[in-house]
Design a protein around this motif. Sequence first.
Motif, PDB file in Angstrom:
ATOM      1  N   LEU A   1      14.951  11.679   6.873  1.00 58.61           N
ATOM      2  CA  LEU A   1      14.275  12.107   5.654  1.00 58.61           C
ATOM      3  C   LEU A   1      12.914  12.745   5.898  1.00 58.61           C
ATOM      4  O   LEU A   1      12.260  13.167   4.952  1.00 58.61           O
ATOM      5  CB  LEU A   1      14.061  10.890   4.736  1.00 58.61           C
ATOM      6  CG  LEU A   1      15.313  10.144   4.288  1.00 58.61           C
ATOM      7  CD1 LEU A   1      14.928   8.934   3.446  1.00 58.61           C
ATOM      8  CD2 LEU A   1      16.230  11.048   3.471  1.00 58.61           C
ATOM      9  N   GLY A   2      12.470  12.748   7.161  1.00 59.07           N
ATOM     10  CA  GLY A   2      11.151  13.314   7.407  1.00 59.07           C
ATOM     11  C   GLY A   2      10.052  12.441   6.817  1.00 59.07           C
ATOM     12  O   GLY A   2      10.253  11.248   6.574  1.00 59.07           O
ATOM     13  N   PRO A   3       8.885  13.048   6.542  1.00 63.36           N
ATOM     14  CA  PRO A   3       7.725  12.261   6.112  1.00 63.36           C
ATOM     15  C   PRO A   3       7.970  11.451   4.826  1.00 63.36           C
ATOM     16  O   PRO A   3       7.273  10.476   4.585  1.00 63.36           O
ATOM     17  CB  PRO A   3       6.630  13.292   5.869  1.00 63.36           C
ATOM     18  CG  PRO A   3       7.178  14.611   6.292  1.00 63.36           C
ATOM     19  CD  PRO A   3       8.596  14.490   6.638  1.00 63.36           C
ATOM     20  N   SER A   4       8.935  11.849   3.994  1.00 63.86           N
ATOM     21  CA  SER A   4       9.103  11.138   2.716  1.00 63.86           C
ATOM     22  C   SER A   4       9.499   9.678   2.927  1.00 63.86           C
ATOM     23  O   SER A   4       9.448   8.872   1.996  1.00 63.86           O
ATOM     24  CB  SER A   4      10.129  11.832   1.840  1.00 63.86           C
ATOM     25  OG  SER A   4      11.327  12.037   2.539  1.00 63.86           O
ATOM     26  N   VAL A   5       9.871   9.354   4.156  1.00 61.19           N
ATOM     27  CA  VAL A   5      10.210   7.955   4.425  1.00 61.19           C
ATOM     28  C   VAL A   5       8.974   7.060   4.260  1.00 61.19           C
ATOM     29  O   VAL A   5       9.084   5.882   3.921  1.00 61.19           O
ATOM     30  CB  VAL A   5      10.799   7.796   5.841  1.00 61.19           C
ATOM     31  CG1 VAL A   5       9.730   7.988   6.889  1.00 61.19           C
ATOM     32  CG2 VAL A   5      11.399   6.425   6.007  1.00 61.19           C
ATOM     33  N   LEU A   6       7.799   7.669   4.470  1.00 63.43           N
ATOM     34  CA  LEU A   6       6.577   6.871   4.377  1.00 63.43           C
ATOM     35  C   LEU A   6       6.397   6.311   2.973  1.00 63.43           C
ATOM     36  O   LEU A   6       5.857   5.227   2.799  1.00 63.43           O
ATOM     37  CB  LEU A   6       5.359   7.724   4.767  1.00 63.43           C
ATOM     38  CG  LEU A   6       5.367   8.180   6.230  1.00 63.43           C
ATOM     39  CD1 LEU A   6       4.176   9.066   6.523  1.00 63.43           C
ATOM     40  CD2 LEU A   6       5.356   6.964   7.159  1.00 63.43           C
ATOM     41  N   ALA A   7       6.854   7.035   1.964  1.00 58.60           N
ATOM     42  CA  ALA A   7       6.746   6.545   0.585  1.00 58.60           C
ATOM     43  C   ALA A   7       7.519   5.244   0.435  1.00 58.60           C
ATOM     44  O   ALA A   7       7.010   4.247  -0.089  1.00 58.60           O
ATOM     45  CB  ALA A   7       7.286   7.597  -0.373  1.00 58.60           C
ATOM     46  N   GLY A   8       8.763   5.250   0.936  1.00 59.01           N
ATOM     47  CA  GLY A   8       9.590   4.042   0.850  1.00 59.01           C
ATOM     48  C   GLY A   8       8.958   2.889   1.611  1.00 59.01           C
ATOM     49  O   GLY A   8       8.922   1.744   1.149  1.00 59.01           O
ATOM     50  N   LEU A   9       8.423   3.254   2.796  1.00 62.14           N
ATOM     51  CA  LEU A   9       7.817   2.218   3.636  1.00 62.14           C
ATOM     52  C   LEU A   9       6.601   1.624   2.936  1.00 62.14           C
ATOM     53  O   LEU A   9       6.374   0.410   2.970  1.00 62.14           O
ATOM     54  CB  LEU A   9       7.397   2.856   4.967  1.00 62.14           C
ATOM     55  CG  LEU A   9       7.206   1.833   6.073  1.00 62.14           C
ATOM     56  CD1 LEU A   9       8.543   1.260   6.472  1.00 62.14           C
ATOM     57  CD2 LEU A   9       6.504   2.432   7.265  1.00 62.14           C
ATOM     58  N   ALA A  10       5.830   2.495   2.267  1.00 60.05           N
ATOM     59  CA  ALA A  10       4.633   2.018   1.563  1.00 60.05           C
ATOM     60  C   ALA A  10       5.025   0.965   0.527  1.00 60.05           C
ATOM     61  O   ALA A  10       4.378  -0.076   0.408  1.00 60.05           O
ATOM     62  CB  ALA A  10       3.935   3.193   0.890  1.00 60.05           C
ATOM     63  N   VAL A  11       6.115   1.238  -0.189  1.00 58.70           N
ATOM     64  CA  VAL A  11       6.567   0.272  -1.193  1.00 58.70           C
ATOM     65  C   VAL A  11       6.883  -1.063  -0.516  1.00 58.70           C
ATOM     66  O   VAL A  11       6.483  -2.141  -0.975  1.00 58.70           O
ATOM     67  CB  VAL A  11       7.823   0.798  -1.931  1.00 58.70           C
ATOM     68  CG1 VAL A  11       8.379  -0.279  -2.851  1.00 58.70           C
ATOM     69  CG2 VAL A  11       7.469   2.038  -2.723  1.00 58.70           C
ATOM     70  N   MET A  12       7.590  -0.983   0.633  1.00 60.73           N
ATOM     71  CA  MET A  12       7.948  -2.218   1.347  1.00 60.73           C
ATOM     72  C   MET A  12       6.714  -2.999   1.762  1.00 60.73           C
ATOM     73  O   MET A  12       6.641  -4.212   1.626  1.00 60.73           O
ATOM     74  CB  MET A  12       8.757  -1.888   2.593  1.00 60.73           C
ATOM     75  CG  MET A  12      10.211  -1.659   2.301  1.00 60.73           C
ATOM     76  SD  MET A  12      11.105  -1.538   3.836  1.00 60.73           S
ATOM     77  CE  MET A  12      12.725  -2.008   3.321  1.00 60.73           C
ATOM     78  N   VAL A  13       5.731  -2.272   2.308  1.00 60.08           N
ATOM     79  CA  VAL A  13       4.528  -2.945   2.794  1.00 60.08           C
ATOM     80  C   VAL A  13       3.763  -3.554   1.625  1.00 60.08           C
ATOM     81  O   VAL A  13       3.218  -4.661   1.726  1.00 60.08           O
ATOM     82  CB  VAL A  13       3.651  -1.958   3.589  1.00 60.08           C
ATOM     83  CG1 VAL A  13       2.328  -2.603   3.957  1.00 60.08           C
ATOM     84  CG2 VAL A  13       4.394  -1.530   4.850  1.00 60.08           C
ATOM     85  N   LEU A  14       3.753  -2.855   0.477  1.00 62.99           N
ATOM     86  CA  LEU A  14       3.068  -3.385  -0.701  1.00 62.99           C
ATOM     87  C   LEU A  14       3.691  -4.696  -1.164  1.00 62.99           C
ATOM     88  O   LEU A  14       3.003  -5.562  -1.684  1.00 62.99           O
ATOM     89  CB  LEU A  14       3.143  -2.365  -1.844  1.00 62.99           C
ATOM     90  CG  LEU A  14       2.022  -1.325  -1.848  1.00 62.99           C
ATOM     91  CD1 LEU A  14       2.231  -0.346  -2.978  1.00 62.99           C
ATOM     92  CD2 LEU A  14       0.665  -2.017  -2.012  1.00 62.99           C
ATOM     93  N   MET A  15       5.000  -4.807  -0.953  1.00 65.65           N
ATOM     94  CA  MET A  15       5.685  -6.032  -1.382  1.00 65.65           C
ATOM     95  C   MET A  15       5.119  -7.265  -0.660  1.00 65.65           C
ATOM     96  O   MET A  15       5.117  -8.348  -1.225  1.00 65.65           O
ATOM     97  CB  MET A  15       7.181  -5.941  -1.058  1.00 65.65           C
ATOM     98  CG  MET A  15       7.939  -4.960  -1.901  1.00 65.65           C
ATOM     99  SD  MET A  15       7.913  -5.476  -3.606  1.00 65.65           S
ATOM    100  CE  MET A  15       8.556  -4.040  -4.392  1.00 65.65           C
ATOM    101  N   VAL A  16       4.679  -7.064   0.590  1.00 63.20           N
ATOM    102  CA  VAL A  16       4.269  -8.222   1.390  1.00 63.20           C
ATOM    103  C   VAL A  16       3.116  -8.995   0.745  1.00 63.20           C
ATOM    104  O   VAL A  16       3.231 -10.193   0.510  1.00 63.20           O
ATOM    105  CB  VAL A  16       3.957  -7.804   2.847  1.00 63.20           C
ATOM    106  CG1 VAL A  16       3.421  -8.980   3.635  1.00 63.20           C
ATOM    107  CG2 VAL A  16       5.206  -7.238   3.500  1.00 63.20           C
ATOM    108  N   PRO A  17       1.986  -8.330   0.405  1.00 59.60           N
ATOM    109  CA  PRO A  17       0.905  -9.110  -0.225  1.00 59.60           C
ATOM    110  C   PRO A  17       1.314  -9.716  -1.567  1.00 59.60           C
ATOM    111  O   PRO A  17       0.909 -10.834  -1.891  1.00 59.60           O
ATOM    112  CB  PRO A  17      -0.226  -8.096  -0.409  1.00 59.60           C
ATOM    113  CG  PRO A  17       0.381  -6.768  -0.241  1.00 59.60           C
ATOM    114  CD  PRO A  17       1.573  -6.932   0.625  1.00 59.60           C
TER     115      PRO A  17
END
Length: 1565
Positions: free
Chosen positions: A488-504
């Motif tokens: 998916l190229g750089p747009s994967v970072l958006a999905g990853l950001a959501v995942m990382v936000l879930m942690v806190p």
Amino acid sequence: MCAAPLEEYCGSIFWNASYVNKEDPDLPVCLEQTVLVWIPLGFLWLFAPYHLMSLCRRAQVNTKHLSKHYLCKQFVVSLLFLTAIASLAITLGEDFGPNSSTVKNSAVYYTNPVLYAVTWILLLLCQEGVRRREGAVDSATLFLFWFLLVLCDIFPFQTLLREALRLGEIGDVPRFCLFYISFGLEVIALILSAVADVSPEVREHLKKNPERGAAFLSRITFNWFNSMVLKGYKQPLVQEDLWDLREVESTANISQHFHHHMQSELGAARVRLQHKLKKKPFKSGGKGPEEASQNGLPNGLGKGVSQDALMMEDKGKKRGEKRKEKNKKEEEDYPNSWLITTIYKTFKWILIESAFFKLLQDMLTFASPQLLKLMIAFTQDKSSNAWEGYLYAVLLLVVTILQSLFLQQYFQRCFVLGMKVRTAIMAAVYNKAMVVSNDARKESTVGETVNLMSADAQRFNDVTNFIQLLWSCPLQITVAIVFLWLELGPSVLAGLAVMVLMVPINGFLATKARKFQVENMKHKDKRMKTMNEMLNGIKILKLFAWEPSFQAQVEGIRDQELTVMKKFTYLTSVSTFIFTCAPALVSLTSFGVFVSLSSENVLTPEKAFTSISLFNILRFPLAMLPMLIAAIVQSMVSNKRLEKFLGGEDLESDIVRHDPSFSSAISICDASFAWERDSEPLLKNVSLDIKPGRLVAVVGAVGTGKSSLMSALLGEMYGTKGFINIQGSLAFVPQQAWIQNATVRNNILFGSPLEEKRFQKVIQACALAPDLKLLGAGDLTEIGEKGINLSGGQKQRVSLARAAYSQADIYLLDDPLSAVDSHVGKHLFDNVIGPKGLLKKKTRVLVTHGVSFLPYVDEIVVLVNGKVSEVGSYKSLLASKGAFSEFLETYAQSNRTNSEADGHQDTEGLELIPDREDAQADSPLEDSVSFTLKRENSIRHSQRGSSIRLRKNSTLKKSEDAREPNKGQRLIEKETMETGKVKFSVFLQYLRALGWGYTAIVFAIYIIQNVAMIGQNLWLSDWTDDSVDYFNKTYPNHVRDTRVGVYGALGVAQGLFVFLGTFIFAKASIDASRILHSRLLNNILRVPMVFFDTTPIGRIVNRFAKDIFSVDEAIPMSLRSWIMCLLGVLSTLVVICLATPFFIVIIIPLAIIYFFVLRFYVATSRQLRRLDSVSRSPIYSHFGETVSGLSVIRAFKHQERFLKHNEVTIDENLKSVYPWIVSNRWLAVRLEFLGNLVVFFSALFAVIARDSIDGGLVGLSISYALSVTQTLNWLVRTTSELETNVVAVERVSEYSELENEAKWITETRPPKNWPEAGRLQFIDYKVRYRPGLDLVLHGITCDIASTEKVGIVGRTGAGKSSLTNCLFRIIEAAEGRILIDDIDISTIGLHDLRSRLTIIPQDPVLFSGSLRMNLDPFDTFSDEELWGALELSHLKDYVTGLQEGLQHEVTEGGENLSVGQRQLLCLARALLRKSRILILDEATAAVDLETDNLIQKTIRTEFSHCTVLTIAHRLHSIMDSSRVMVLDAGKIVEFDSPSNLLEKQGHFYSMAKDAGIVQEEISVL
């Protein structure tokens, strides 16, 4: 590049793409002759050295016989060797034979036969090497070699066949034949290598542990475990069914390795600590030079000195500073950071192996999405060859199977590692506890040390299970991101950001949840405390009809608890909502950003579904990492505690010498001893010389160091100067008897062999014979923990018998006679200790306060303030008028009061007496001084009758049970351990408690949620098909927005439905909890008293604690996850069937297999879990026992035996833990295999139906199938968890349905002020305790007039207490009636009856709460009335003196009041009730004479207008009653005024005579 030389070598084409780009592909012959030959041979040559090594070892040449199996293997290889030679011969013949052609054969026809021939010779040697290896049954590498060989030979196999079929004839007959012959032999060899070659020695072990004979295939699939699963399925497993442990898993072995590494690591850590401390004094500028030098001084002085430097505190400092300093010091006060390295070094190979498997598995995890991508491309590209699809399907199967096998091997190793770490720590803690010094021992209580063994070891176990994830999670995350970037190229970072936000967010929710749980624990503890008290005082509650008040109290706490729980469950539903939305949100953001970045970006099925599988892979490490880190942080605390304990000082073994050149048995030369290394010596300049065979008494006032002297002789104290020499073995009787949880016999034998004659002699001498008669099974009676079912005196005599039996040379007796009655003490002195006793030829050192024994001892040592003030015989010391005569003075006085008290003793002294020492023996060991003080105090309140100290009714029960041996020697029924399947009705019961409406709604909502999920994924597959529709066109924005919008909406809908479902479910489950708990509580309070007599309180408390906890928290959790899992699996199958309808055919057989595997597993696993928890508690209780009996164990030198015993107990536990670990792997391998088949068939049918199916659906069905394995596993887990937990409902409802006593209030209610007169009539009254037992009262008939004062007397077991129990209907009549004021008491409600009678019970029971609550739980009286009652019961001054007055908090059991005050409070209760009938169950030993007189006085004045029944233990108190009833064996034998009875000279007269009353009474008369 390298093809040309190879082509020359083969004489044919090496590679050409045209070979495979056709419908029937094949490999070029050259490739088959080179690469496919080299792969298996290279593999073998790589591993051959390992096998040849065991040939070089000379030791075991031909240790084993030659089995047929081995000979077959060697024979097959020899035949293969011949085929290789033949093949070479053919080539030579063709090239150099008589009719050889000019065209020579190419090089490959020479080299291959030679290669093979060498390999076969090598293989013969390897197989011999395997045979010689110790305990080997087969070889994994050789099996894999054969497997590879056959696999690689399949290609030439079909090439040759197809060629022959095409030509219609065979070109090269000899080679063709040779190839097929050798292929056949290879297959035979493969089969042979897959079978285990078990030698006769190993065969013996197989019955006890089949794992040793498991072949490679059986090991990787855990097939060897089948027999256990089968057995567990047929009938519930018991401890005897479990297999023996292998040597490597045994505690002894693990502990030994661990100890070896621990010593070196700990040594290094100690050295580091020394260096640190050496540097320290010079750094700290604040200290004076002399102090610094003082600190530097001791460092050279020998072992353990490291602590010295720290301990030297300036004593003059203030307390507070001292404490601060101490805390600071404690941090560095012990060698640290060595435990982790020790664990690593001990178990490094398991760690390395498991890491290797984890790495392979992680790599393979990422192969599936790539194959999925190829698969989708294949279905979309209609021009590709069909065989590619089949190849991908097979590859998917192979990859997933390998992944499963690697994963299970990894898990197996991790869990076994966890188990071993736990075992090693437990054994280390136990071994350390055996040698730990008194300093270190002081720092932690017995409970804390047991905790190290249970909680902390378990924490390490849990962390080591998943320790590899520390590197594996980051690795997985990195790799997944890399692959996603490629998709998916750089747009994967958006999905990853959501995942990382879930942690806190999750972290925040978790901390909130933890806060609620802490609060909840507080309520739980409070509720359990109240419950515990209620159950302990249940008799009082019944007698006073106070149950409703306490029920309300518990319900109140329960409501608070449920309120907190409600908050907690709502919080959980929020976190579930987030958790469900997460995957949808992640894919939504990624795909949304991807398609909106540019119009070229079109979502193809490959991209979408590959990404989704990758995101699924990502979820696991992201969820695990925070959990793992939290677990590691927790285990760091455990690590600290363990390091501190295990690194503490050991007891110095050289304090006591054993030098045979000394003539005396014990000699102490000018020695001083202290309890702590740097404290003031307690014993100063002691010099003693005790000759063999003498009896030496040690006397002195309280706290002069008598017990310390004993400890010093045992080597338990620090010698500051001088030395002790002891010749011969020791036996020790401590002040507090230490009793093991074993039979009486084993307690006395204490590991020595049984010699019947000597044993009986000891029993007689220690006066244990009568006690053993009373105990059900004689000397084989099991004694409970801490000797719970023996009285203090009995414990002390068992302890003495243990020493007497041991035949040691020297006996150290630390005041063994204080806990027994004076006449028993005399018996023990005469028969055991004294000059005519059993031990007359031994050396005896006796600490005593009994002045009466002193004239008979050989020598007396008088201690004053830790110094020996005089030594000599009785006569000489008396003459010298020194410290000894002072000592005699003090004790003679206290003895006089004793004998007076004994004068009051009548035969009733056999009644139950609350033993002060008993209560004490259960408390943790105290330091000797405070203990001695307490003990002195209790001796002064001389207690009697400890020789036969039993509750009356228990005597009755005992004797009855003895008469009916078929009833067993048990007063207490054994608790039923549920076995087998949980009945379906139990589930229904729980659902009923939830409410059918709620249940239906919850199910419906969850189903809708799953429909939304399927819809979302179908929408996605439809969206991806746009890539075909808009091929080479611009993608219109409105289509894009609809696609993203609907996809997102469906995702959010899922989350909302889950939230709703969870929310409603939470509400329902809390209602269910409330219903189940109040039913249980309501019923327990209405159960007849007999139930409480025959059921241990712990068992009832357990229902309220553990089982209610399960109902509150565990069941809702597991039920919810079970529903989610079930629907998850179903929706997967639905999707696959939608994509490829043909799949339905496969579902049925798979479901059947799944069901069977499940049933087999659950039965076995559940039972193994139960066995684990059953076998775990003995470890901890044995440890607790050991810690409290350390000095005894060390004195008898039995450390080795106890260490062995500990190893055995841990092994017994491992026997169920290890199979449980394996059973989980057994299940996982089978389930994952089923899951892999689902993947394979979904792929296969997609290939078959590729013309009618679009790429999106294929992607959907396969990516769903890939996630099914996990869900299948979870489904089984949750099912078995649910089954285990739901048992709690069964147990709770079992106690909610117990038979109740009569109704509390019935239709017929007595008049308001009944009983007015207080007239009592018994009419032919008979009663028995339980149906089926003998009568206790045989037809009692009597008439007691209003306001009459009647005394009731009789020997133990005559039925006195039964009489009061009948009045209150604690036991119901068998025949006859009791009338009170002409109303038959059996016709009215229990509360009406009990609230109108008053009893002052024998043992005063108070409850925690205010004084007011204890007097008047229903708040019916005014404060004035309460104060009035207190004044009459002589408590007013005391209560006025308290700060809170009536609101003064009483602690549990009334511990903060003296026994006398408690008794007076009970009197105040009686005064408040003002009823016309008072029953006085006279308290005996509990009350001193003063209180007793107060009570008697109050009763005479305040209750003069009442009918008073007094159950007397002291005849004095009833000499002024109007009549005396004498009971014997449940009948009235005499009933008249005291004076008449004395004249009659019958029963009463003889009792009075025994009590020494008769003379004075008669003279008065």
